[in-house]
Design an enzyme around this catalytic site. Structure first.
Site, PDB file in Angstrom:
ATOM      1  N   SER A 107     -21.688  62.140  56.495  1.00 57.97           N
ATOM      2  CA  SER A 107     -21.279  61.007  55.469  1.00 57.97           C
ATOM      3  C   SER A 107     -21.342  61.946  54.162  1.00 57.97           C
ATOM      4  O   SER A 107     -20.890  61.788  53.136  1.00 57.97           O
ATOM      5  CB  SER A 107     -21.936  59.769  55.505  1.00 57.97           C
ATOM      6  OG  SER A 107     -21.492  59.105  56.726  1.00 57.97           O
ATOM      7  N   HIS A 157     -19.266  59.303  64.099  1.00 62.02           N
ATOM      8  CA  HIS A 157     -19.403  57.781  64.511  1.00 62.02           C
ATOM      9  C   HIS A 157     -18.444  57.677  65.475  1.00 62.02           C
ATOM     10  O   HIS A 157     -18.826  56.801  66.418  1.00 62.02           O
ATOM     11  CB  HIS A 157     -19.318  57.102  63.311  1.00 62.02           C
ATOM     12  CG  HIS A 157     -20.210  57.414  62.119  1.00 62.02           C
ATOM     13  ND1 HIS A 157     -19.796  57.836  60.911  1.00 62.02           N
ATOM     14  CD2 HIS A 157     -21.683  57.368  62.046  1.00 62.02           C
ATOM     15  CE1 HIS A 157     -20.899  57.997  60.154  1.00 62.02           C
ATOM     16  NE2 HIS A 157     -21.979  57.911  60.809  1.00 62.02           N
ATOM     17  N   HIS A 170     -17.016  58.234  60.282  1.00 59.93           N
ATOM     18  CA  HIS A 170     -16.373  59.609  60.284  1.00 59.93           C
ATOM     19  C   HIS A 170     -15.954  59.728  61.821  1.00 59.93           C
ATOM     20  O   HIS A 170     -16.668  58.965  62.700  1.00 59.93           O
ATOM     21  CB  HIS A 170     -16.931  60.895  59.656  1.00 59.93           C
ATOM     22  CG  HIS A 170     -18.274  60.946  59.774  1.00 59.93           C
ATOM     23  ND1 HIS A 170     -18.730  61.418  61.374  1.00 59.93           N
ATOM     24  CD2 HIS A 170     -19.371  60.811  59.234  1.00 59.93           C
ATOM     25  CE1 HIS A 170     -20.122  61.369  61.154  1.00 59.93           C
ATOM     26  NE2 HIS A 170     -20.344  61.242  60.102  1.00 59.93           N
ATOM     27  N   ASP A 171     -15.416  61.117  62.188  1.00 55.57           N
ATOM     28  CA  ASP A 171     -15.005  61.053  63.668  1.00 55.57           C
ATOM     29  C   ASP A 171     -16.543  61.198  64.505  1.00 55.57           C
ATOM     30  O   ASP A 171     -16.568  61.125  65.617  1.00 55.57           O
ATOM     31  CB  ASP A 171     -14.418  62.434  63.704  1.00 55.57           C
ATOM     32  CG  ASP A 171     -12.834  62.147  63.295  1.00 55.57           C
ATOM     33  OD1 ASP A 171     -12.744  61.059  62.983  1.00 55.57           O
ATOM     34  OD2 ASP A 171     -11.970  62.863  63.108  1.00 55.57           O
TER      35      ASP A 171
END
Ligand code: AMP
Length: 287
Positions: A192, A43, A40-41
């Site tokens: 997540s 990461h 996701h953003d």
């Protein structure tokens, strides 16, 4: 622009080591972002940070069985290998390392990294053995990758603290960089596991950051005693009986021991359950 075709995808340790050696032979520095995938953003922000610091960036996606308890969500943890490739490429990674459990660990693996007392507190109380599992995976990945820099998220504050301590105590030749927590527009820390939050639970989850921000506001208004600050946070969480608090803790950075007086730099850790989903978040108090 970097496309998915620029991204090397590697599943074998030997291939990863060959790719790192090839990059190093051209003078590259190696940045590393270990993850459990379902990118996701949050990461992607770590990948971008690594990109700023190093010329060759590796992201790993490995759902590490050692850090899940027997009753935890290892089997149902979100997995999205196709999406991870697209996002890792879009985020600016050069290589995605996605080993199987058998590739990471020998079948007769016996040695683990002991986190020490910080690993038994907070998350460690609720998840015994969790941080030994995390550190064993991260140490293994560090030995496979041999990065110059590794980037972790403040979102997992206790984990970042323990990895920093492991690198210091065991003299890993790697610089650890901790990057700020990326949040949705309503403040919920990206995770997540947010994929598990359906319907009303997604709105409930914003109570964690609401509690942390209320504590921060009270601190900035001059309250420094922990019991009243704690009450400010728990009153917010009590607005919804479906949010079950595991802990709201005021701790010193580094040792993560509880403090009685808050000061700039004090870390406020929160963990709560909404149905079967467990969420964590934190803030560092500032004036
Ligand atoms: P995970 O895949 O959840 O194990 O996380 C991999 C790395 O991403 C860890 O260093 C996390 O702290 C970091 N991370 C997870 N969520 C966020 C977020 N919302 N913002 C920044 N970093 C994050």
């Amino acid at each position: 622009m970097r496309t998915a075709s620029d991204l090397q995808v590697v599943v074998r340790v030997a291939d990863l080591r060959a790719a790192v050696a090839a990059a190093r032979s051209t003078g590259a520095t190696v940045g590393f972002v270990p993850t459990m995938g379902a990118l996701h953003d949050g990461h992607l922000s770590l990948i971008e940070r690594a990109r700023q610091l190093c010329s060759f960036v590796i992201v790993s996606t490995f759902v590490n069985p050692l850090q899940f308890g027997p009753a935890e969500d290892f089997q149902r943890y979100p997995r999205d290998p196709r999406g991870d490739e697209a996002k890792a490429a879009r985020g600016g990674a050069d290589l995605l390392f996605s080993p199987s459990v058998n590739e990471m660990y020998p079948a007769d693996r016996a040695v683990t990294v002991a986190p020490g007392p910080v690993g038994d507190a907070w998350e460690g109380t609720v998840r015994p053995g969790h941080f030994a599992g995390v550190l064993t995976a991260v140490a293994t990945l560090f030995h496979i990758v041999g990065p110059d820099v590794a980037v972790f998220g403040q979102k997992d504050f206790q984990q970042a603290t323990l990895i920093t301590a492991m690198v210091r105590d065991l003299r890993f030749p790697v610089d650890i960089v901790i990057a700020p927590t990326v949040r949705d527009a309503d403040g919920l820390a990206l995770s997540s596991r947010n994929a598990f939050l359906a319907g009303a639970d997604r709105a409930r989850a914003t109570l964690l950051i609401a509690a942390l921000r209320a504590v921060e506001a009270a601190f900035r208004s001059g309250e420094t005693l922990v019991p009243p600050l704690h009450r400010v946070g728990t009153e917010i969480l009590a607005q919804d009986g479906a949010v079950v608090l595991d802990y709201l803790a005021f701790v010193a950075p580094g040792s993560l021991t509880a403090v009685t007086h808050a000061e700039p730099g004090t870390v406020v850790l929160i963990a709560a359950r909404i149905g079967a989903t467990r969420l964590i978040d934190n803030i560092v108090l500032t004036r």
